[in-house]
Motif scaffolding. Structure first.
Motif, PDB file in Angstrom:
ATOM      1  N   GLU A 240      11.517  -0.710  20.567  1.00  0.00           N
ATOM      2  CA  GLU A 240      12.130   0.277  19.449  1.00  0.00           C
ATOM      3  C   GLU A 240      11.134   1.413  19.360  1.00  0.00           C
ATOM      4  O   GLU A 240      11.671   2.661  19.185  1.00  0.00           O
ATOM      5  CB  GLU A 240      12.002  -0.353  18.014  1.00  0.00           C
TER       6      GLU A 240
ATOM      7  N   LYS B 130       9.659   6.894  18.211  1.00  0.00           N
ATOM      8  CA  LYS B 130      10.761   5.854  17.997  1.00  0.00           C
ATOM      9  C   LYS B 130      11.665   6.085  18.899  1.00  0.00           C
ATOM     10  O   LYS B 130      11.916   7.278  19.507  1.00  0.00           O
ATOM     11  CB  LYS B 130      11.262   6.309  16.491  1.00  0.00           C
ATOM     12  N   ARG B 131      12.460   5.244  19.332  1.00  0.00           N
ATOM     13  CA  ARG B 131      13.586   5.166  20.182  1.00  0.00           C
ATOM     14  C   ARG B 131      14.474   5.933  19.555  1.00  0.00           C
ATOM     15  O   ARG B 131      15.025   5.749  18.568  1.00  0.00           O
ATOM     16  CB  ARG B 131      13.950   3.925  20.990  1.00  0.00           C
TER      17      ARG B 131
END
Length: 420
Positions: A172, A218-219
């Motif tokens: 993530e 963050k993805r």
């Protein structure tokens, strides 16, 4: 009725894109354009349907380009029977024969080469091959089957089916990584990936990659790409690539057309769906350069990469001269990503757009695959769209100085190639 000069003036942009996309050498392309215009002028009176001027003109251009390739083939002592654009190409780095394919064919027996030539290069159906060779259709089928198996056994580049496997989910948040500059010179590398998409445009290829915005790490998006078939666009052979993008706001799918030869890897066009309508853009369209154009004359990325000294690093600053579209290998780095070390070279690609320059760093391993990709923006890139400089929007992000101008780190990409 419109005269020749009016019709030619209207279609000249398309004609130039057609010829210059097929002929990588700029001077040769200019010569061919003159030949096309002269031939069209001499034959214009014989054109009965003036509303078909565009297709007629491109037909003349196609013949002139084919003549050019034939002449180059003779200079390289290539049999005219073996001449085919997927085997013989001329790109920004000169004429070349697809040596791997030809060398593999040379390892086969005469009957095997003959059957593969008739089936794949001449594109004859099996019944016509049987009639030409005076063989039963069953013999043709079995000979073709065993010839294909022999070619597969001898061909050095096996299909990469890794992307077909179920890969575990990307993390993530962007894994920790370090970049350590080495004192060694950059190694030469064969880089066959499509610019910015990390997939090799060849049959059976597939790849997935994700984007991580900084500073949050963050993805934000995941892309799954797969080659789904062959295409021929305005006489240029390539492949179709299906792309699926998954973001927080939903899923988006589109189609890309691309081409890989011995000398370059580039886009041929793409398809997008707007309000339920499929819109296809190819290299003959004016919108192509803004959407898919890479490199001088949209030639794409050279496949064979070595440091050419076009981008110089002095301390923490980069310098280059000339126009703002440039790429080069600029150093050798040890990339430690998620606890795994990679010996890489750094490929920097800088492109001018939206009133500024966007700069991308590719860290390529010895196989020519991207281990880590990083994106930087010049401070005023896309200022009209965002209304702020990048130092204002991302004040805590990493900075890079290029030609004494500040660039700001925006996001990173990693692929499933590294098996994270």
């Amino acid at each position: 009725m419109e005269n020749f000069e009016e019709l030619l003036g209207r279609e000249m942009p398309v004609l130039e894109r057609f010829v210059k996309y097929r002929i990588g050498n700029r001077h040769d392309a200019d010569d061919i354009l003159q030949e096309v215009c002269m031939a069209a002028f001499k034959s214009f009176e014989g054109l009965k349907q003036k509303n078909k001027f565009k297709s007629w003109l491109l037909g003349i251009a196609r013949h002139k380009c084919n003549d050019y390739f034939r002449d180059k083939a003779k200079l390289l002592q290539i049999s005219i029977e073996d001449l085919k654009e997927s085997v013989f190409t001329h790109g920004p780095h000169g004429a070349t024969v697809s040596s791997v394919v030809r060398e593999t064919l040379e390892l086969l027996g005469g009957k095997e080469k003959q059957i593969l030539y008739l089936y794949y290069l001449k594109e004859l159906p099996q019944d016509q091959i049987a009639a030409r060779l005076g063989l039963p259709i069953g013999t043709v089928k079995s000979r073709l089957y065993y010839a294909k198996q022999r070619f597969k056994d001898k061909y050095p580049y096996k299909p990469n089916l890794k992307g077909e496997k179920t890969m575990k989910e990307f993390p993530e948040y962007m894994p920790d990584y370090t970049l350590e500059a080495q004192s060694k010179a950059p190694f030469e590398v064969i880089h066959r990936e499509l610019p910015g998409m990390f997939i090799i445009p060849a049959e059976n290829e597939a790849v997935s990659f994700v984007m991580y915005d900084f500073p949050g790490r963050k993805r934000t998006a995941r892309y799954d790409l797969k080659v789904t078939g062959k295409v021929n666009i305005h006489g240029m052979e390539g492949v179709e690539i299906r792309s699926c993008c998954q973001e927080e706001k939903g899923k988006k799918e589109n189609v890309i057309f691309a081409q890989l030869t011995d000398t370059y890897c580039r886009y041929l066009g793409g398809e997008n769906v707007v309000d339920g309508c499929r819109k296809i853009i190819t290299f003959l369209d004016e919108e192509f350069e803004g959407a898919y154009g890479i490199g001088e004359g949209n030639c794409g990325f050279p496949v064979k990469r070595r440091s050419e000294g076009r981008i110089i690093q002095k301390g923490n600053e980069l310098f280059y001269e000339g126009h703002d579209d440039i790429s080069d290998l600029t150093g050798r780095f040890t990339v430690t990503l998620a606890g795994k070390e990679y010996d890489t070279v750094r490929l920097i690609d800088a492109e001018e757009s939206e009133g500024g320059v966007m700069l991308c760093e590719y860290y390529l391993d010895h196989a020519g695959r991207t281990v880590l990709w990083r994106r930087f923006n010049s401070n005023h890139w896309a200022f009209g769209r965002y209304g702020k400089t990048w130092t204002e929007m991302l004040p805590d992000n990493e900075r890079l100085t290029v030609n004494e101008e500040i660039f700001v780190h925006w996001y990173d990409c990693i692929t499933n190639y590294g098996n994270l």
